[in-house]
Design an enzyme around this catalytic site. Sequence first.
Site, short mmCIF file in Angstrom:
data_model
loop_
_atom_site.label_atom_id
_atom_site.label_comp_id
_atom_site.label_asym_id
_atom_site.label_seq_id
_atom_site.Cartn_x
_atom_site.Cartn_y
_atom_site.Cartn_z
N LYS A 145 39.05 35.76 28.02
CA LYS A 145 38.84 34.62 29.20
C LYS A 145 37.37 34.33 29.30
O LYS A 145 37.03 33.22 29.63
CB LYS A 145 39.51 35.10 30.65
CG LYS A 145 41.08 35.22 30.54
CD LYS A 145 41.58 36.06 31.75
CE LYS A 145 43.08 35.88 31.81
NZ LYS A 145 43.72 36.88 32.70
N ASP A 174 44.53 31.31 39.49
CA ASP A 174 45.95 31.90 39.21
C ASP A 174 46.95 31.12 39.87
O ASP A 174 48.14 31.33 39.51
CB ASP A 174 46.07 33.37 39.50
CG ASP A 174 45.64 34.13 38.23
OD1 ASP A 174 45.95 33.70 37.14
OD2 ASP A 174 45.21 35.44 38.58
N GLN A 206 42.68 40.52 37.57
CA GLN A 206 43.88 40.73 36.37
C GLN A 206 44.83 41.70 36.86
O GLN A 206 44.60 42.79 37.45
CB GLN A 206 42.99 41.28 35.29
CG GLN A 206 43.85 41.50 33.97
CD GLN A 206 44.52 40.25 33.17
OE1 GLN A 206 43.72 39.22 33.46
NE2 GLN A 206 45.32 40.21 32.59
N1 GUN Z 1 48.50 39.47 33.84
C1 GUN Z 1 49.11 38.88 32.84
N2 GUN Z 1 49.14 37.60 33.08
C2 GUN Z 1 48.46 37.36 34.11
C3 GUN Z 1 47.67 36.06 34.72
O1 GUN Z 1 48.04 35.00 34.19
N3 GUN Z 1 47.05 36.29 35.80
C4 GUN Z 1 46.47 37.47 36.33
N4 GUN Z 1 45.55 37.60 37.15
N5 GUN Z 1 47.03 38.66 35.61
C5 GUN Z 1 47.81 38.46 34.67
#
Ligand code: GUN
Length: 298
Positions: free
Chosen positions: A55, A122, A99
Amino acid sequence: MTLGKEIDGKAFAATLRGRIAETVPGFVEQTGRKPGLAVVLVGEDPASSVYVRSKGKATVEVGMNSLEFKRPATISQEELIELVEELNADDSVDGILVQLPLPDHLDDKAVIATIDPAKDVDGFHVVNAGKLAVGDPTALVPCTPLGCLMLLKDELGDLSGKEAVVIGRSNIVGKPMMQLLLAESCTVTVAHSRTHDLAGVVHRADIVVAAVGRPEMVKGSWIKPGAVVIDVGINRVPAEEEGKSKIVGDVATAEAINHVAAITPVPGGVGPMTIAVLLRNTLVAAHVRAGLPAPKGL
Ligand code: GUN
């Protein structure tokens, strides 16, 4: 038997990232600053660490600021909430992503509830989930389902009237996917672990979105001939070669390819879309926060 097509999510995501990279300089010109994405990683889960690194890299590549906040797995709930509050108050931060999953002693709902909904790239905050449910276009929409929808519309055009079956009812994928497909006027069924005759339910679908996290659970014979299948699963399983592992989806692709019109491969299908949409959401959030019209064509 005819072979279906593989949907190239990697290429679609690259195109989307390209459009984002073209839009960023205009934002910088108008505001005098770059859009900023803050990613919070708690603990050292290897898979989460890989995602967070990807990311950060993708954020910088499109010309935005990436801020990473790594905290030990021992962080307290209060300390984590305090960090989110600091990021809420920081004007250079347009997007906040914590995350998941978080270590067991932390309450992810309380942490998500602390994020400023305007920075919730998100789309997990109840304000954004609620906006999506009532059809408010200012909702920030969860990245993976929005990426799936983009691939479906690219493949099928108008989705109106189609039978869609979503397998999985998570807040991250299944429920928002249901809302997005409903908003496109699909007839939507959400199947899950308690669904009776899953094979029969899946066989009705023109569109199948599999998001259950169980390796190759959806069999090729379940798929209606000519359906479009989006495989959200990322499951690590032992490879044929001793001691090695590989990644497979929730769909038995080698069988399904003989039934589908099109299917996303794993890897290279939905995965790359998630990060591209995260960048898109960050850019949209930055525009809205700066009082600028949302960028077009993203
Ligand atoms: N863990 C797995 N997929 C995601 C996501 O799209 N966002 C976040 N914050 N954590 C994740």
